[in-house]
Design an enzyme around this catalytic site. Structure first.
Site, short mmCIF file in Angstrom:
data_model
loop_
_atom_site.label_atom_id
_atom_site.label_comp_id
_atom_site.label_asym_id
_atom_site.label_seq_id
_atom_site.Cartn_x
_atom_site.Cartn_y
_atom_site.Cartn_z
CD GLU A 1 -2.96 -1.06 2.35
OE1 GLU A 1 -2.79 -0.18 3.23
OE2 GLU A 1 -3.89 -1.87 2.37
CB ALA B 1 -11.07 2.37 16.07
CG ASP C 1 -15.82 1.59 9.93
OD1 ASP C 1 -15.03 2.30 10.58
OD2 ASP C 1 -15.43 0.75 9.10
CE LYS D 1 -13.86 3.31 5.98
NZ LYS D 1 -14.05 2.30 7.07
CB CYS E 1 -11.78 -17.42 11.19
SG CYS E 1 -11.61 -18.54 12.58
#
Length: 701
Positions: free
Chosen positions: A80, A194, A317, A344, A622
Site C-alpha cells: 500500500e 479502533a 464506521d 467514507k 476468523c
C-alpha cells in the site's frame, strides 16, 4: 507463498551500494520540485495534492509507456506504500513494514531493512499487515512499524538510528499502518485499532533523537485518571455513560495528515468510534468528538486549533481518515485557502483551512444514511428511518457500508483542471445491533454489531457484485459535481496521481494500470500487471527522464475480509514495484490469474448444532482475515482448500504453530472443542463450494 523470504534481516545494507543522502523535506523543499523531479513527500507537497508538474509524459505520448524496471518484493502480500523519491533514490515499503531503497533509474536494490515484526501480531489489526510508506528528512528515513514502533534509519545504509515504542497500552490492540510525516523537525505518526478497542491519539517525536515532543488524544480516556488537557475536558461533554472509555473510544489516526505552511496548521483525519454501535458506545447521545472528524493542530505544541466533524456520533464506521488535501480554490470569486476531503460517508467537503468553517459539501457516492448536509450548520441531515438501527434495535441496510464511498486509497488534485480525482466506490452494509457489549479481547474485533453476513452461493455473490462497483470520479470541488467518471467492475481500486501532462494515473483491483486525460477522462493507456493495485502511484524524473511508478500487491481489508467479492478479480498474490518510462524496453513479468478448482475436503462428521457454533465462532475470530462465510480471495490462505496434512495440524496451527508465518495464536481465546467446531464449519463450506463449482463446470443449475 514463499515464507523463507521472511528471514531477510535488512542487515545486507552493510554490503549494498551506498545511496545518496536523503534531502530536506521541509515545506519549502516540497513546494518547488520541477527542476529535480523528486517526489519527496507522501502527497508530493505538504498539502498532499498528489499533483506533479512534470509533463514529459503527456496525453500525446503516454501510450508509448513501457517498462523501465521492476522490483520483486520478498513477500507476496499487501503493498500500500506511496514511494518517496529523493535525488535518484526511491524509498518504499512492503508488508510487515519492511523498507527498501532502490536506484530510481535502474531499480538496483541499494539496501533493505526488516524490522522483524512477529507475524502473529497481525491478529491485533483489522486490515492486513499493510504499510503505506516512509518519510524522508535530513539524511534519515522514518517508518512506522506494524507492532507500534517508530524507527529512524540512515538513508545511506539503512542502518537503525533510533527506535521508539509509540504504544500507550501494550495490552490493547494497537498497530501502525500509516506513513509518518515530518513537519518542522518533528516526525508525526498515528495508530490504528479502533475496531479492537483502543483509545486514539497522534504523537510527534523529535526527528533527530526520537524524543517525544507532544501527544494529542482524539477521544477522552478514563475519567478517574483526569483529563490531560482542556481540550479533553471539552470533548468529554459530548460522550455519555462509561462504556466508551472502558472500550477505548476509538478515534484512531491511522492514515490521513496534511500540513499548511502558510497557516502553520497540521490537519489530521480521525477514525470511527469503538464500538460502532452508537447506543452501546455512548447511550446514543452526543457527537462523540473527535470521532470521524478533521482536526487542525498547532504542530509546534500539539495544541488543538479547530475541528469539523463529518459524521457526528458516527454509527456506521464512517471514518474521516481518508486523504486530506490543502490547496487554494476560487470560492465566491475570491481565492481561499481550503481543506478538502471525501471521507467514507459519501459527501465531499470543502472547509476553510484557517478556521474549519464549513463552505460546502456535495454527494459524490451512493448515500442513504443522510438526506443531505445542512448548508447553515454543516451537519448531516440523518435519515433515521433508513439508517437508525440502534434506537429500536432494528437492523438496517445502509449505503455506504463500512468499506465506504471512498476508502484510504488517496485522491489527487490538479490545479490546472481544478478537478479532484477520487477512487469512488458503491458499498452497502446490513447493520444488526447487539443488545449488550462484549469484553475487549486480544485480536478480537468488537463492533457492538453482529459480524456482517455475505452470500454463500455463487449466484448470491454475483447478485451482490452488481451493487459493489467502483468508479474513477473527476470531481469539481467548487461546483460540487461530477465532471466525468470511468466505471470499474470492482471496488478497492488504487489511489490516483495527476500531472501537468493532462494525465490521471490509477491502478485497478483486477490487475491493470491505466492513464486517462485529466480534463475529459479519455482512456489513453492500459497495461496488465501481476496482481491487484491499491497504492497511490507517483511520478519522478532522473537525469531529465520522467518515470511513473506503481506499487502492486493485492491485499488490505476488502480482499481478505470480503473474499466473497474479491475472488472475482481473479488476481493472485504477486507483489512488485513497476516503473515505466517512454519507450521502456524491459520485459514485463508474467501475469497470472486465479482459476477455481473444486477442493477435496475430508468427510463432514459434525451435527447441525456443532456447525452452527462453528459458523458463529468463525465469524467472530476468523472471517476478518480468511473471508466472511469462509469465502476467500486467497490472499491469506483459503481454508476451504486445506490439505489433509493441514486438517491434521489444525489445532496446533490455531494455537500458534504457524504464528511466525502470520497465523495469530488463539490459545486462551478458543477452547479445543470450539476450534474443532470451526474446522467442521470450514469442511462444510468446502463441500458446499466443491458442489457449486462442479455444477457450474458441468452446466447444471
Amino acid at each position: 507463498m514463499n515464507y523463507s523470504a521472511l528471514l531477510i534481516t535488512g542487515l545486507l545494507a552493510c554490503f549494498a551500494p551506498v545511496a545518496p543522502a536523503a534531502q530536506d523535506s521541509t515545506p519549502q523543499a516540497l513546494a518547488s520540485q520541477k527542476a529535480t523531479g523528486n517526489w519527496p513527500g507522501h502527497g508530493r507537497n505538504s498539502g498532499e495534492e498528489r499533483f506533479s508538474p512534470l509533463d514529459s509524459v503527456n496525453e500525446g505520448n503516454v501510450d508509448k509507456l513501457g517498462l523501465a524496471w521492476s522490483f520483486k518484493y520478498p513477500l507476496d502480500r499487501v503493498v500500500e506504500a506511496t514511494p518517496i523519491v529523493v535525488h535518484g533514490v526511491l524509498y518504499t515499503t512492503g508488508a510487515y513494514s519492511m523498507v527498501f531503497a532502490l536506484d530510481a533509474k535502474s531499480g538496483e536494490l541499494l539496501w533493505e531493512y526488516n524490522p522483524k515484526v512477529w507475524r502473529g501480531y497481525q491478529g491485533r489489526g483489522c486490515c492486513d499487515a499493510a504499510n503505506r510508506g516512509v518519510a524522508v528528512h535530513n539524511g534519515m528515513v522514518y517508518v512506522g512499524v506494524y507492532d507500534g514502533r517508530l524507527e529512524a534509519l540512515d538513508a545511506k545504509t539503512g542502518e537503525l538510528v533510533w527506535s521508539v515504542n509509540t504504544l500507550i497500552d501494550a495490552e490493547r490492540n494497537y498497530t501502525i499502518t500509516g506513513a509518518p510525516r515530518v513537519v518542522k523537525g518533528k516526525v508525526i505518526i498515528g495508530n490504528g485499532g479502533a475496531e479492537f478497542g483502543v483509545r486514539g491519539y497522534i504523537t510527534a517525536y523529535e526527528a533527530e533523537t526520537g524524543k517525544q515532543a507532544w501527544r494529542f488524544f482524539t477521544v477522552p480516556g478514563d475519567p478517574a485518571r483526569g483529563d490531560e488537557t482542556d481540550t479533553i475536558s471539552m470533548i468529554r461533554k459530548t460522550w455519555h455513560g462509561d462504556q466508551y472509555w472502558k472500550q477505548g473510544g476509538g478515534g484512531t489516526v491511522w492514515d490521513a495528515m496534511a500540513y499548511d505552511s502558510e497557516l502553520n496548521l497540521l490537519y489530521i483525519g480521525v477514525g470511527n468510534g469503538s464500538f460502532w454501535n452508537y447506543k452501546l458506545r455512548s447511550e446514543a447521545k452526543g457527537d462523540n468528538l473527535f470521532v470521524s472528524s478533521i482536526v487542525a493542530i498547532n504542530p509546534d505544541s500539539g495544541d488543538y486549533v479547530w475541528h469539523y466533524q463529518t459524521t457526528p456520533g458516527d454509527a456506521w464506521d464512517y471514518t474521516a481518515t481518508q486523504h486530506i488535501i490543502v490547496t487554494t480554490l476560487p470560492i465566491a470569486g475570491k481565492d481561499r485557502r481550503v481543506v478538502m476531503q471525501a471521507p467514507k460517508n459519501g459527501f465531499f467537503y470543502v472547509l476553510d483551512a484557517a478556521t474549519g468553517k464549513f463552505i460546502s459539501a456535495g454527494k459524490f457516492g451512493e448515500v442513504t444514511w443522510a438526506k443531505g448536509i445542512d448548508p447553515q450548520t454543516g451537519r448531516p441531515i440523518i435519515d433515521r428511518e433508513a439508517a437508525d438501527y440502534w434506537t429500536d434495535s432494528e437492523p438496517k441496510t445502509v449505503f455506504p457500508g463500512s468499506q465506504g464511498a471512498h476508502n484510504w486509497p488517496p485522491m489527487s488534485f490538479n490545479p490546472e483542471t481544478g478537478l479532484v480525482y477520487i477512487p469512488q466506490q458503491v458499498t452497502m452494509e446490513h447493520f444488526v445491533p447487539l443488545e449488550s457489549p462484549k469484553a475487549v479481547k486480544t485480536g478480537v474485533p468488537n463492533l457492538g454489531l453482529e459480524v456482517p453476513i455475505v452470500p454463500e452461493t455463487l449466484a448470491g455473490i454475483e447478485e451482490l457484485a452488481q451493487v459493489y462497483r467502483g468508479n474513477l470520479v473527476a470531481w469539481d470541488p467548487v461546483r460540487q459535481e461530477v465532471r466525468w467518471k470511468q466505471p470499474y467492475e470492482h471496488i478497492h481500486n488504487s489511489g490516483t496521481l495527476t500531472t501537468a501532462g493532462n494525465l490521471v494515473f490509477q491502478g485497478t483491483a483486477d490487475g491493470r494500470v491505466l492513464a486517462y486525460s485529466a480534463d475529459e477522462g479519455v482512456k489513453l493507456w492500459e497495461q496488465p500487471v501481476s496482481s491487484g493495485v491499491v497504492a497511490g502511484p507517483v511520478t519522478y524524473a532522473v537525469e531529465g527522464e520522467q518515470y511513473v511508478a506503481f506499487n502492486v500487491g493485492w491485499g488490505g481489508a476488502f480482499p481478505i475480509t470480503f473474499g466473497a467479492l474479491a475472488y472475482r478479480t481473479g488476481v493472485v498474490p504477486d507483489s512488485r514495484l513497476y516503473v515505466f518510462k517512454l519507450n521502456g524496453k524491459a520485459a514485463m513479468p508474467p501475469v497470472e490469474r486465479r482459476t477455481l478448482e473444486p477442493p477435496s475436503p475430508p468427510p463432514l462428521t459434525a451435527d447441525a448444532a456443532t456447525l452452527a457454533e462453528g459458523k458463529r465462532l468463525y465469524a467472530d475470530h476468523c472471517g476478518v482475515c480468511h473471508g466472511l462465510s469462509a469465502l476467500s480471495a486467497n490472499i491469506i490462505p483459503d481454508l476451504r482448500y486445506l490439505t489433509p496434512e493441514k486438517h491434521a495440524e489444525f489445532l496446533p496451527i490455531v494455537y500458534g504453530l504457524r504464528s511466525h508465518q502470520g497465523m495469530p495464536p488463539f490459545g486462551g481465546i478458543l477452547e479445543q472443542q470450539e476450534a474443532e467446531s470451526i474446522r467442521q464449519y470450514i469442511i462444510q463450506r468446502s463441500h458446499d463450494w466443491r458442489e457449486e463449482l462442479q455444477n457450474r463446470n458441468s452446466g447444471s443449475e
